[in-house]
Design a protein around this motif. Structure first.
Motif, PDB file in Angstrom:
ATOM      1  N   ASN A 179       0.359  -1.362   0.204  1.00 24.96           N
ATOM      2  CA  ASN A 179       0.054  -0.352  -0.100  1.00 24.96           C
ATOM      3  C   ASN A 179       0.903   0.866  -0.227  1.00 24.96           C
ATOM      4  OD1 ASN A 179      -1.578  -2.144   2.021  1.00 24.96           O
ATOM      5  ND2 ASN A 179      -3.097  -1.200   0.939  1.00 24.96           N
ATOM      6  N   TRP A 180       1.934   1.283   0.316  1.00 29.75           N
ATOM      7  CA  TRP A 180       2.736   2.335   0.252  1.00 29.75           C
ATOM      8  C   TRP A 180       4.575   2.129   0.006  1.00 29.75           C
ATOM      9  CZ3 TRP A 180       4.592   4.587   5.178  1.00 29.75           C
ATOM     10  CH2 TRP A 180       4.815   6.757   5.228  1.00 29.75           C
ATOM     11  N   VAL A 181       5.188   2.757  -0.584  1.00 27.86           N
ATOM     12  CA  VAL A 181       6.770   2.366  -1.069  1.00 27.86           C
ATOM     13  C   VAL A 181       7.490   3.835  -0.366  1.00 27.86           C
ATOM     14  CG1 VAL A 181       8.328   2.214  -2.196  1.00 27.86           C
ATOM     15  CG2 VAL A 181       6.574   0.584  -2.333  1.00 27.86           C
ATOM     16  N   ILE A 182       8.182   4.008   0.464  1.00 29.29           N
ATOM     17  CA  ILE A 182       9.226   5.114   0.497  1.00 29.29           C
ATOM     18  C   ILE A 182      10.744   4.883   0.219  1.00 29.29           C
ATOM     19  CG2 ILE A 182      10.461   6.780   2.459  1.00 29.29           C
ATOM     20  CD1 ILE A 182       7.831   5.298   4.152  1.00 29.29           C
ATOM     21  N   VAL A 183      10.960   5.434  -1.082  1.00 28.70           N
ATOM     22  CA  VAL A 183      12.460   5.683  -1.030  1.00 28.70           C
ATOM     23  C   VAL A 183      13.380   6.400  -0.027  1.00 28.70           C
ATOM     24  CG1 VAL A 183      13.798   4.816  -3.250  1.00 28.70           C
ATOM     25  CG2 VAL A 183      11.420   4.131  -2.932  1.00 28.70           C
ATOM     26  N   GLY A 184      14.302   6.308  -0.090  1.00 26.81           N
ATOM     27  CA  GLY A 184      15.929   7.002   0.161  1.00 26.81           C
ATOM     28  C   GLY A 184      17.143   6.671  -0.150  1.00 26.81           C
ATOM     29  N   THR A 221      14.624   5.348  -9.603  1.00 28.94           N
ATOM     30  CA  THR A 221      13.286   5.629 -10.611  1.00 28.94           C
ATOM     31  C   THR A 221      12.096   4.643 -11.613  1.00 28.94           C
ATOM     32  OG1 THR A 221      14.606   5.215 -12.688  1.00 28.94           O
ATOM     33  CG2 THR A 221      14.274   7.971 -12.048  1.00 28.94           C
ATOM     34  N   GLU A 222      13.448   3.847 -11.373  1.00 25.92           N
ATOM     35  CA  GLU A 222      12.908   1.678 -11.739  1.00 25.92           C
ATOM     36  C   GLU A 222      11.725   1.639 -10.756  1.00 25.92           C
ATOM     37  OE1 GLU A 222      15.677  -2.346 -12.606  1.00 25.92           O
ATOM     38  OE2 GLU A 222      15.662  -1.250 -10.821  1.00 25.92           O
ATOM     39  N   ILE A 223      11.510   1.804  -9.779  1.00 24.64           N
ATOM     40  CA  ILE A 223      11.210   1.379  -8.430  1.00 24.64           C
ATOM     41  C   ILE A 223      10.161   2.267  -8.638  1.00 24.64           C
ATOM     42  CG2 ILE A 223      10.735   1.563  -5.777  1.00 24.64           C
ATOM     43  CD1 ILE A 223      13.779   1.152  -5.201  1.00 24.64           C
ATOM     44  N   ARG A 224      10.364   4.117  -8.536  1.00 24.00           N
ATOM     45  CA  ARG A 224       9.319   4.979  -9.105  1.00 24.00           C
ATOM     46  C   ARG A 224       7.929   4.141  -9.979  1.00 24.00           C
ATOM     47  NH1 ARG A 224      10.415   9.706 -12.136  1.00 24.00           N
ATOM     48  NH2 ARG A 224      10.880   7.925 -13.372  1.00 24.00           N
ATOM     49  N   ASP A 225       8.687   3.828 -11.339  1.00 24.11           N
ATOM     50  CA  ASP A 225       7.800   3.680 -12.290  1.00 24.11           C
ATOM     51  C   ASP A 225       6.886   2.454 -12.148  1.00 24.11           C
ATOM     52  OD1 ASP A 225       8.501   5.935 -13.193  1.00 24.11           O
ATOM     53  OD2 ASP A 225      10.333   4.432 -14.602  1.00 24.11           O
ATOM     54  N   GLN A 226       7.680   1.560 -11.234  1.00 31.54           N
ATOM     55  CA  GLN A 226       6.699   0.188 -10.774  1.00 31.54           C
ATOM     56  C   GLN A 226       4.867   0.402  -9.981  1.00 31.54           C
ATOM     57  OE1 GLN A 226       8.950  -3.825 -10.246  1.00 31.54           O
ATOM     58  NE2 GLN A 226      10.752  -2.248 -10.249  1.00 31.54           N
ATOM     59  N   CYS A 227       6.056   1.440  -8.956  1.00 32.58           N
ATOM     60  CA  CYS A 227       4.564   2.555  -7.894  1.00 32.58           C
ATOM     61  C   CYS A 227       4.151   2.817  -8.696  1.00 32.58           C
ATOM     62  CB  CYS A 227       5.746   2.781  -6.928  1.00 32.58           C
ATOM     63  SG  CYS A 227       6.167   1.966  -6.549  1.00 32.58           S
ATOM     64  N   PHE A 260       3.524   6.878  -3.673  1.00 30.15           N
ATOM     65  CA  PHE A 260       5.699   6.320  -4.040  1.00 30.15           C
ATOM     66  C   PHE A 260       6.003   7.952  -2.591  1.00 30.15           C
ATOM     67  CE2 PHE A 260       9.471   7.393  -5.758  1.00 30.15           C
ATOM     68  CZ  PHE A 260      10.139   7.191  -5.586  1.00 30.15           C
ATOM     69  N   PHE A 261       6.642   7.802  -2.147  1.00 33.07           N
ATOM     70  CA  PHE A 261       7.554   8.783  -1.783  1.00 33.07           C
ATOM     71  C   PHE A 261       8.903   8.894  -1.706  1.00 33.07           C
ATOM     72  CE2 PHE A 261       9.093  11.015   2.007  1.00 33.07           C
ATOM     73  CZ  PHE A 261       8.056  11.821   3.005  1.00 33.07           C
ATOM     74  N   PHE A 262       9.470  10.146  -2.171  1.00 38.77           N
ATOM     75  CA  PHE A 262      10.865   9.997  -1.948  1.00 38.77           C
ATOM     76  C   PHE A 262      11.115  10.523  -1.062  1.00 38.77           C
ATOM     77  CE2 PHE A 262      14.790  12.070  -4.368  1.00 38.77           C
ATOM     78  CZ  PHE A 262      15.321  10.544  -3.917  1.00 38.77           C
ATOM     79  N   LYS A 263      11.714  10.167  -0.386  1.00 38.66           N
ATOM     80  CA  LYS A 263      12.487  11.199   0.849  1.00 38.66           C
ATOM     81  C   LYS A 263      13.394  12.248   0.617  1.00 38.66           C
ATOM     82  CE  LYS A 263      13.797   9.969   5.671  1.00 38.66           C
ATOM     83  NZ  LYS A 263      14.777   9.106   6.350  1.00 38.66           N
TER      84      LYS A 263
END
Ligand code: SF4
Length: 275
Positions: free
Chosen positions: A179-184, A200-206, A213-216
């Motif tokens: 339900n939620w993905v944070i990347v940092g 970007t690979e993770i963001r695009d999949q989200c 998607f939350f980019f920290k």
């Protein structure tokens, strides 16, 4: 521990446990350890014992005393599912989260197998509540992907991934049920580098899967300067929050006392007076 937090994806931190031990490469520059060890040996300081694991029962009922609804990161300075934390203590933490349900709780662990097993058993009463979000840390494929599997199989309502510090490209992720993905990226001295294409690979999949998607942060030695803009945009996705009414302060304080009394009585100890 703190009614306010500077962590970008939460409002407050609550630490009924302090300290931890390292378990995987993501722990190498653990910010909690660096912070806690600064105060080792300082008499009367909450981290007088540095980063040694210890239970902090006087903090157990803290969210019941906060009347304004918050997003609360549970154990920002530890790991609730560390082997040194007894099952009944974790159950008491979950009881507080169930009672103080006007808040949203974010529980994050690297001990995903224990979390998943307890959620199928002793923590079943808290597992499916939508105001409690259960998450795992994912730093690389070797350690992170098995945690993702454990989380996916846990019978919970809201699941999230904290992919930080991201240490390599993760390839194709199974995001069904997430339900939620944070990347940092990692920050501070010795920070390991973060490549844009891993993010970007993770963001695009989200985006494809409809997962918030939350980019920290990019991280690095000067994390403020590096910021958190990704391809010209800030990503601030969150899952939907449920809103439950705040109960009157007197009733909340009564529950807080009851929970603490029960905890100390089970150990044959007197209820300490709170500062
Ligand atoms: S599990 Fe978390 S709190 Fe524990 S050492 Fe690793 S990074 Fe630090």
């Amino acid at each position: 521990m703190a009614e306010h937090s500077t962590i970008e994806w939460t409002d407050a931190t609550w630490n009924p446990v302090r300290g931890c031990t390292k378990i995987s490469p993501g722990c190498k520059h653990c910010y909690a350890e660096v912070f806690a060890e600064r105060f080792r040996g300082v008499p009367g300081h909450p981290y007088e014992q540095g980063f040694d694991l210890r239970l902090v029962p006087e903090k157990l009922a803290e969210p019941l005393r906060w009347q304004t609804p918050k997003m609360i990161f549970v154990n920002s300075m530890s790991d609730l599912f560390h082997d040194g934390v007894p099952d009944d203590y974790i159950e008491t933490v979950a009881t507080v989260m169930v009672k103080a349900n006007w808040h949203t709780y974010q529980i994050l662990t690297k001990r995903s197998a224990r979390m998943a097993s307890l959620l199928r058993g002793k923590l079943r009463f808290a597992a499916m509540l939508p105001h409690i979000w259960w998450g795992v840390s994912v730093e690389n494929k070797e350690y992170g992907l098995p945690r993702l599997r454990d989380l996916r199989e846990a019978p919970v309502s809201v699941r999230f991934l904290s992919i930080e510090p991201l240490l390599e490209g993760l390839g194709s992720l199974r995001l069904k049920g997430i339900n939620w993905v944070i990347v940092g990226g990692e920050s501070g001295h010795g920070a390991r580098p973060l490549k844009k294409e891993w993010v970007t690979e993770i963001r695009d999949q989200c985006l494809d899967a409809g997962v918030p998607f939350f980019f920290k942060q990019w991280g690095g030695i000067q994390k403020k300067r590096a910021g958190r803009i990704l391809e010209g945009k800030t990503y601030d996705g969150f899952p939907e929050r449920t809103s439950n009414p705040v109960i009157p302060a007197a009733a909340a304080l009564h529950w807080a006392r009851e929970i603490r009394e029960k905890y100390y009585a089970a150990r044959g100890e007197l209820l300490p007076v709170l500062a």
